[in-house]
Write an enzyme that holds these catalytic residues in place. Structure first.
Site, PDB file in Angstrom:
ATOM      1  N   TRP A  10      30.966  22.117  60.355  1.00 38.29           N
ATOM      2  CA  TRP A  10      32.168  21.554  60.990  1.00 38.29           C
ATOM      3  C   TRP A  10      33.334  21.376  60.020  1.00 38.29           C
ATOM      4  O   TRP A  10      34.439  21.063  60.441  1.00 38.29           O
ATOM      5  CB  TRP A  10      31.837  20.215  61.662  1.00 38.29           C
ATOM      6  CG  TRP A  10      31.355  19.129  60.747  1.00 38.29           C
ATOM      7  CD1 TRP A  10      32.119  18.269  60.016  1.00 38.29           C
ATOM      8  CD2 TRP A  10      29.998  18.772  60.476  1.00 38.29           C
ATOM      9  NE1 TRP A  10      31.330  17.398  59.305  1.00 38.29           N
ATOM     10  CE2 TRP A  10      30.020  17.677  59.581  1.00 38.29           C
ATOM     11  CE3 TRP A  10      28.766  19.256  60.923  1.00 38.29           C
ATOM     12  CZ2 TRP A  10      28.847  17.070  59.105  1.00 38.29           C
ATOM     13  CZ3 TRP A  10      27.605  18.651  60.449  1.00 38.29           C
ATOM     14  CH2 TRP A  10      27.654  17.575  59.559  1.00 38.29           C
ATOM     15  N   GLY A  66      28.008  48.195  66.649  1.00 38.69           N
ATOM     16  CA  GLY A  66      26.689  47.632  66.377  1.00 38.69           C
ATOM     17  C   GLY A  66      26.689  46.127  66.211  1.00 38.69           C
ATOM     18  O   GLY A  66      27.685  45.447  66.480  1.00 38.69           O
ATOM     19  N   GLY A  93      18.357  19.614  60.995  1.00 40.54           N
ATOM     20  CA  GLY A  93      18.275  18.202  61.377  1.00 40.54           C
ATOM     21  C   GLY A  93      19.543  17.441  61.085  1.00 40.54           C
ATOM     22  O   GLY A  93      20.561  17.610  61.739  1.00 40.54           O
ATOM     23  N   TRP A  95      21.421  13.542  60.535  1.00 44.96           N
ATOM     24  CA  TRP A  95      21.392  12.306  61.318  1.00 44.96           C
ATOM     25  C   TRP A  95      21.515  12.579  62.820  1.00 44.96           C
ATOM     26  O   TRP A  95      20.797  12.011  63.638  1.00 44.96           O
ATOM     27  CB  TRP A  95      22.504  11.384  60.853  1.00 44.96           C
ATOM     28  CG  TRP A  95      22.494  10.056  61.550  1.00 44.96           C
ATOM     29  CD1 TRP A  95      23.325   9.631  62.543  1.00 44.96           C
ATOM     30  CD2 TRP A  95      21.577   8.981  61.327  1.00 44.96           C
ATOM     31  NE1 TRP A  95      23.005   8.363  62.951  1.00 44.96           N
ATOM     32  CE2 TRP A  95      21.926   7.938  62.210  1.00 44.96           C
ATOM     33  CE3 TRP A  95      20.485   8.804  60.463  1.00 44.96           C
ATOM     34  CZ2 TRP A  95      21.228   6.732  62.268  1.00 44.96           C
ATOM     35  CZ3 TRP A  95      19.799   7.605  60.503  1.00 44.96           C
ATOM     36  CH2 TRP A  95      20.170   6.595  61.401  1.00 44.96           C
ATOM     37  N   GLU A 135      15.816  12.289  59.512  1.00 45.77           N
ATOM     38  CA  GLU A 135      16.234  10.913  59.216  1.00 45.77           C
ATOM     39  C   GLU A 135      15.892   9.992  60.381  1.00 45.77           C
ATOM     40  O   GLU A 135      16.735   9.794  61.259  1.00 45.77           O
ATOM     41  CB  GLU A 135      17.729  10.888  58.913  1.00 45.77           C
ATOM     42  CG  GLU A 135      18.149  11.802  57.773  1.00 45.77           C
ATOM     43  CD  GLU A 135      19.661  11.762  57.507  1.00 45.77           C
ATOM     44  OE1 GLU A 135      20.318  10.738  57.828  1.00 45.77           O
ATOM     45  OE2 GLU A 135      20.178  12.752  57.006  1.00 45.77           O
ATOM     46  N   MET A 205      18.355  11.151  48.752  1.00 47.72           N
ATOM     47  CA  MET A 205      19.631  10.681  49.296  1.00 47.72           C
ATOM     48  C   MET A 205      19.946   9.297  48.732  1.00 47.72           C
ATOM     49  O   MET A 205      19.742   8.267  49.374  1.00 47.72           O
ATOM     50  CB  MET A 205      19.585  10.672  50.823  1.00 47.72           C
ATOM     51  CG  MET A 205      19.469  12.060  51.425  1.00 47.72           C
ATOM     52  SD  MET A 205      19.547  12.088  53.237  1.00 47.72           S
ATOM     53  CE  MET A 205      17.915  11.463  53.638  1.00 47.72           C
ATOM     54  N   ASP A 208      24.306   5.424  50.806  1.00 49.23           N
ATOM     55  CA  ASP A 208      24.188   4.654  52.059  1.00 49.23           C
ATOM     56  C   ASP A 208      23.241   3.463  51.902  1.00 49.23           C
ATOM     57  O   ASP A 208      22.538   3.080  52.838  1.00 49.23           O
ATOM     58  CB  ASP A 208      23.723   5.537  53.227  1.00 49.23           C
ATOM     59  CG  ASP A 208      24.764   6.563  53.631  1.00 49.23           C
ATOM     60  OD1 ASP A 208      25.950   6.371  53.282  1.00 49.23           O
ATOM     61  OD2 ASP A 208      24.404   7.557  54.273  1.00 49.23           O
ATOM     62  N   TRP A 339      26.613  15.112  48.915  1.00 52.82           N
ATOM     63  CA  TRP A 339      27.029  15.180  50.311  1.00 52.82           C
ATOM     64  C   TRP A 339      28.482  14.711  50.364  1.00 52.82           C
ATOM     65  O   TRP A 339      28.766  13.579  49.957  1.00 52.82           O
ATOM     66  CB  TRP A 339      26.169  14.284  51.203  1.00 52.82           C
ATOM     67  CG  TRP A 339      26.665  14.281  52.612  1.00 52.82           C
ATOM     68  CD1 TRP A 339      27.624  13.459  53.149  1.00 52.82           C
ATOM     69  CD2 TRP A 339      26.281  15.181  53.657  1.00 52.82           C
ATOM     70  NE1 TRP A 339      27.859  13.784  54.459  1.00 52.82           N
ATOM     71  CE2 TRP A 339      27.047  14.838  54.799  1.00 52.82           C
ATOM     72  CE3 TRP A 339      25.374  16.237  53.741  1.00 52.82           C
ATOM     73  CZ2 TRP A 339      26.920  15.511  56.010  1.00 52.82           C
ATOM     74  CZ3 TRP A 339      25.261  16.895  54.949  1.00 52.82           C
ATOM     75  CH2 TRP A 339      26.020  16.534  56.069  1.00 52.82           C
TER      76      TRP A 339
END
Length: 389
Positions: A10, A66, A93, A95, A135, A205, A208, A339
């Site tokens: 995104w 093609g 996967g 979150w 997660e 990770m 957080d 991240w």
């Protein structure tokens, strides 16, 4: 050393961050996020066809005959051609999609569908492996099923590797990694040693740790101290028998904000605005105007604070990233993970965190350069044409 960077599909939209913007020379692995899972069939599938396989970039033709691959996955394959040490893995996967893991991992037939479809994505799109980001498994039973999923995936990837011609006379394996929580409440349910048999490395990770769920302001990515810390996770994994070189320390390229507060460890009210969602700021937008940055050497953490606006934000600064680079070396860990790619300052900036860490290790010569990535995928309807470009 490994340098592992998540690139999200995104990011090409509002963020306007593309594959060409990745700090290529500073990377050993790109984790492309995220593929989704159909909880009813077990099929792993690409979550955004336009971004993943269809979007045309400079040099892409509109009238090629093609089957043709475009989008981010073509651009990532071309990066592999230009930098043979770079490995690209598909991350499954995250979150948003993690709730789809549990029913699939619990059923042998759905697990088989998961494996075959995930391996097909590797075959078709010229990938070097898979990254599993669940997660999180919520109890010992889901954790046991997670182990079964890893075992089946390892077998599926190895079977595919053994079915195709060796590279330069060597049988080259496909990689399997996981994104792991640093909270003991999550990983205590795992048989870490058994999981490790099937993995090439663990992406810890280490962020957080505090946020909207916290009662007071706190570091979100501290190495030491606090209820959750990176060091406590590292020590637990090593005690469980994991080779430190298979542990990759994750770091945030974003900050978590707390508003109406007097500072660290104090009450707050609200989290305020953010770059793309409330309370989350891209690192490259920090520090906010009027804020002063601080380094907490005791905990290896950093933050900014504005006494006028009373906004406190936890994030890694270059001085903090340098200390984390030293920690990685001292603990003989395998490298660093971030991240996510779109949030760092550009390479031209002295505040670029990826560059800061690599320079603290001694520069580009410190990075892993072998084995080479794979470019030939005989079962792909797309890759031969890209290989021959």
């Amino acid at each position: 050393m490994k340098t592992v960077l998540y690139f999200t599909n995104w990011s090409i939209y509002g963020r306007q961050f593309h594959v060409k913007d990745l700090p290529l020379e500073y990377l050993t692995h790109v984790l492309y996020a995220f593929a989704n899972i159909n909880p009813n069939t077990g099929e792993v599938y690409l979550s955004d066809a336009y971004a993943d396989t269809d979007m045309h970039f400079d040099g892409d033709l509109w009238d090629e005959p093609g089957k043709n691959l475009y989008g981010n996955l073509k651009q990532l394959y071309l990066l592999k051609k230009s930098r043979r040490s770079l490995k690209v893995l598909l991350s499954i996967g995250g979150w948003t999609f993690s709730s789809n893991f549990a029913p699939v991992a619990a059923n042998s037939q759905l697990r088989a569908n998961f494996v075959s479809s995930a391996v097909n994505l590797v075959k078709n799109f010229g990938l070097d492996g898979l990254d599993i980001d669940w997660e999180y498994p919520k109890d010992s039973q889901e954790s046991a099923n997670f182990l079964l999923l890893l075992k089946d995936l390892r077998s599926g990837l190895d079977d595919y590797a053994n079915s195709i011609s060796p590279l330069n006379g060597l049988r080259r394996k496909f990689l399997l990694t996981v994104a792991s929580s640093c909270s003991n409440e999550v990983y205590k349910n795992f048989n870490l040693r058994e999981c490790d048999k099937y993995l090439d490395f663990w992406n810890l990770m280490a962020y957080d740790f505090s946020g909207t769920w916290s009662s007071v302001t706190g570091h979100q990515a501290n190495i030491f101290g606090g209820e959750v810390s990176a060091d406590s996770a590292v020590r637990d994994f090593i005690l469980a028998g994991i080779n430190p070189e298979k542990l990759i320390l994750g770091m945030p390229l974003y900050g978590r904000s707390f508003t109406n507060t007097g500072g660290f460890g104090q009450k707050y009210k609200g989290v305020g605005r953010g770059s793309w969602e409330e309370g989350i700021w891209d690192y490259k937008a920090l520090p906010l105007k009027g804020s002063i940055e601080y380094l907490d050497k005791k905990h290896i953490a950093s933050y900014s604070y504005n006494p006028s606006s009373r906004i406190w934000i936890s994030y890694d600064t270059p001085s903090c990233a340098s200390l984390k680079a030293e920690y990685i070396q001292n603990k003989k860990l395998g490298g660093a993970m971030w991240w996510d790619a779109s949030s760092d300052s550009p390479l031209s900036s002295s505040r670029c965190l990826v560059k800061t860490v690599v320079h603290n290790w001694g520069g580009l010569e410190s990075l892993e350069t072998s084995p080479e990535n794979r470019l030939i995928y005989p079962d792909s309807p797309y890759i031969k044409k890209l290989y021959d470009l």
